[in-house]
Structure formats: structure tokens, C-alpha cells
Enzyme design. Structure first.
Site, PDB file in Angstrom:
ATOM      1  N   TYR A   1       0.828  -1.210   0.000  1.00  0.00           N
ATOM      2  CA  TYR A   1       0.000   0.000   0.000  1.00  0.00           C
ATOM      3  C   TYR A   1       0.860   1.257   0.000  1.00  0.00           C
ATOM      4  O   TYR A   1       0.612   2.205  -0.766  1.00  0.00           O
ATOM      5  CB  TYR A   1      -0.911  -0.030   1.234  1.00  0.00           C
ATOM      6  CG  TYR A   1      -1.934   1.070   1.308  1.00  0.00           C
ATOM      7  CD1 TYR A   1      -3.088   1.013   0.533  1.00  0.00           C
ATOM      8  CD2 TYR A   1      -1.768   2.152   2.165  1.00  0.00           C
ATOM      9  CE1 TYR A   1      -4.054   2.012   0.612  1.00  0.00           C
ATOM     10  CE2 TYR A   1      -2.720   3.153   2.247  1.00  0.00           C
ATOM     11  CZ  TYR A   1      -3.861   3.079   1.478  1.00  0.00           C
ATOM     12  OH  TYR A   1      -4.813   4.082   1.549  1.00  0.00           O
TER      13      TYR A   1
ATOM     14  N   LYS B   1       0.948   4.070  -2.960  1.00  0.00           N
ATOM     15  CA  LYS B   1       0.571   5.453  -2.685  1.00  0.00           C
ATOM     16  C   LYS B   1       1.743   6.416  -2.910  1.00  0.00           C
ATOM     17  O   LYS B   1       1.540   7.564  -3.320  1.00  0.00           O
ATOM     18  CB  LYS B   1       0.026   5.577  -1.263  1.00  0.00           C
ATOM     19  CG  LYS B   1      -1.319   4.875  -1.063  1.00  0.00           C
ATOM     20  CD  LYS B   1      -2.380   5.410  -2.002  1.00  0.00           C
ATOM     21  CE  LYS B   1      -3.762   4.844  -1.702  1.00  0.00           C
ATOM     22  NZ  LYS B   1      -4.808   5.392  -2.605  1.00  0.00           N
TER      23      LYS B   1
END
Length: 254
Positions: free
Chosen positions: A163, A167
């Protein structure tokens, strides 16, 4: 949230796509843009009933919205999403790349498919949607693109290698697109939420997290949507591009 008087609506006659809009930040954003007069595409991957509820909420405010299913990590489905939007309304003025998933675990336990699923949706999905929409915006010589990143992409987070990497990639992608599209009047910015009260954070233990947040509370989806609304609709945002703006209660002060 009540709709603004028509005279104050900055997105009258404009069309906005919000990916992953059936819940959380996406839902709040779709409603916020509708209050500005936008015709809103409520994109969803699997929860059709939740997406239709968002459409009903927007309609109740006097707005106009449709729900369109598409997995944004799939190029063919993204092209179909864009085609359906153009068939319905003939233009695209705002894109909010919000769709995202988590598959949290420590690196040594992370399976390749857990890594790839998060990269595919959270990063490749942003690439696919932006590429498809930018073609329309370049012809229009206008448009606003807002990508949802995360504080995890700025500072990292244990158990979120996939993640955080995705991002962080969104941040680099945002700044590159801002440079590539600026000459045609298209702005590209990123919003970095901290810990927001959504389904994604519902199972987290808050005690230790709150110690990291100067404001000592989780944020609300509407607080993130408010910044997105400004970047998408406000004339004053027309000179803002390539920026990463945090909505995190003070977690990241760089």
C-alpha cells in the site's frame, strides 16, 4: 450536505467521475461534487446496491448521477467506463482517482498476489483512468484530476509495504502528470488522507494511532471530500497543480 443554490454552483454543466465511490471518501466526494452542480459518475467494482444508494442520495439533493461498474485495474473496463460516461454526457471535466484496497501484512508474510493486487488497483488503476480521461481533457483544453494518495505513501507504515509503495507511486505520478498536462490548462493534484473513519480503518485499534495525531481523533470522509471539492470546483484552485495536500490531523508536517 445540502445542495448549493444554482448561482453558487461551480460545476454546473460539468461531468465528474469518482472511482470507488460507493462508500467512504469516494461516497462523500461524489455527493460533494454533486452539490457543486456536477453530473457525477459513481464508479464501483462490486457493491452495486451501495453505489445506487449514493445515486439516490445525490438525486434527493436535486443532482444528477449514474452508477457504472468497472474494475479500474482492468484496461478494457476503464475504456468502457469512459465510453459510457461520454455516451451519457459527452464530456469529462473532473476525475477523482479514489478506488483503493489494502492487503496488509508484514513483508516476510506478504504473498506476491497480495503485493500485485494492491499495486494493480491503487497505482495502475490511477494510470489507466488518468490516461483515458486525459485524452478527453486535452481536447477540451481544461480539466481537473485529483488523485487520492495517503500518509502511508509519505512516511511508510509497517505491514503496508504494498500500500505504501502504491501510494508513494501515486505522488510521483501526480507530479509528472501535472507537468505533462499543464500546457492545456489541466491541473493534477493529490490529496493525502491520514486515518479517516471508513470501513478500511474500522478494525484498527485506535489507542496507539491517536498518539500520532496532534488533533487526537480520526478524520471524517466529508473533511477529505471538502478539499477535493475545492480542488475540483473552486476558481481559486485553478493555479494549483502538482501539489500533495494532507488531511491528516497533523500527522505529517514536512
Amino acid at each position: 450536505m445540502e445542495a448549493l443554490p444554482v448561482a453558487l454552483q461551480q460545476l454546473q454543466g460539468k461531468v465528474a467521475i469518482v472511482t470507488g465511490a460507493s462508500r467512504g471518501i469516494g461516497r462523500a466526494t461524489a455527493i460533494a461534487l454533486a452539490t457543486e452542480g456536477a453530473q457525477v459518475v459513481v464508479n464501483y467494482a462490486s457493491s452495486s446496491s451501495a453505489a445506487e444508494t449514493v445515486v439516490e442520495d445525490i438525486t434527493a439533493l436535486g443532482g444528477d448521477a449514474i452508477a457504472i461498474a468497472a474494475d479500474v485495474s482492468n484496461a478494457d473496463q476503464v475504456e468502457a467506463l469512459i465510453a459510457s460516461t461520454l455516451e451519457k454526457w459527452g464530456r469529462i471535466d473532473v476525475l477523482v482517482n479514489n478506488a483503493g484496497i489494502t492487503r496488509d501484512t508484514l513483508l516476510l508474510r506478504m504473498k506476491l498476489e497480495e503485493w500485485q493486487a494492491v499495486i494493480d488497483l491503487n497505482l495502475t488503476g490511477v494510470f489507466l483512468c488518468t490516461k483515458a480521461v486525459s485524452k478527453i481533457m486535452l481536447k477540451q483544453r481544461s480539466g481537473r484530476i485529483i488523485n487520492i494518495t495517503s500518509v502511508a505513501g509519505q512516511m511508510g507504515n509497517a505491514g503496508q509495504a504494498n500500500y505504501s509503495a502504491a501510494k508513494a507511486g501515486v505522488i510521483g505520478f501526480t507530479r509528472t502528470m501535472a507537468r505533462e498536462l499543464a500546457s492545456r490548462g489541466i491541473t493534477v493534484n493529490a490529496v493525502a488522507p491520514g486515518f479517516i473513519s471508513t470501513d478500511m480503518t474500522a478494525d484498527l485499534k485506535s489507542d496507539g494511532i491517536l498518539n500520532l495525531i496532534p488533533l487526537q481523533r480520526y478524520g471524517q470522509p466529508e473533511e477529505v471530500a471538502g478539499l477535493i471539492q475545492f480542488l475540483a470546483a473552486a476558481p481559486a484552485a485553478g493555479y494549483i497543480t502538482g501539489q500533495v495536500m494532507n488531511v491528516d490531523g497533523g500527522m505529517v508536517m514536512a
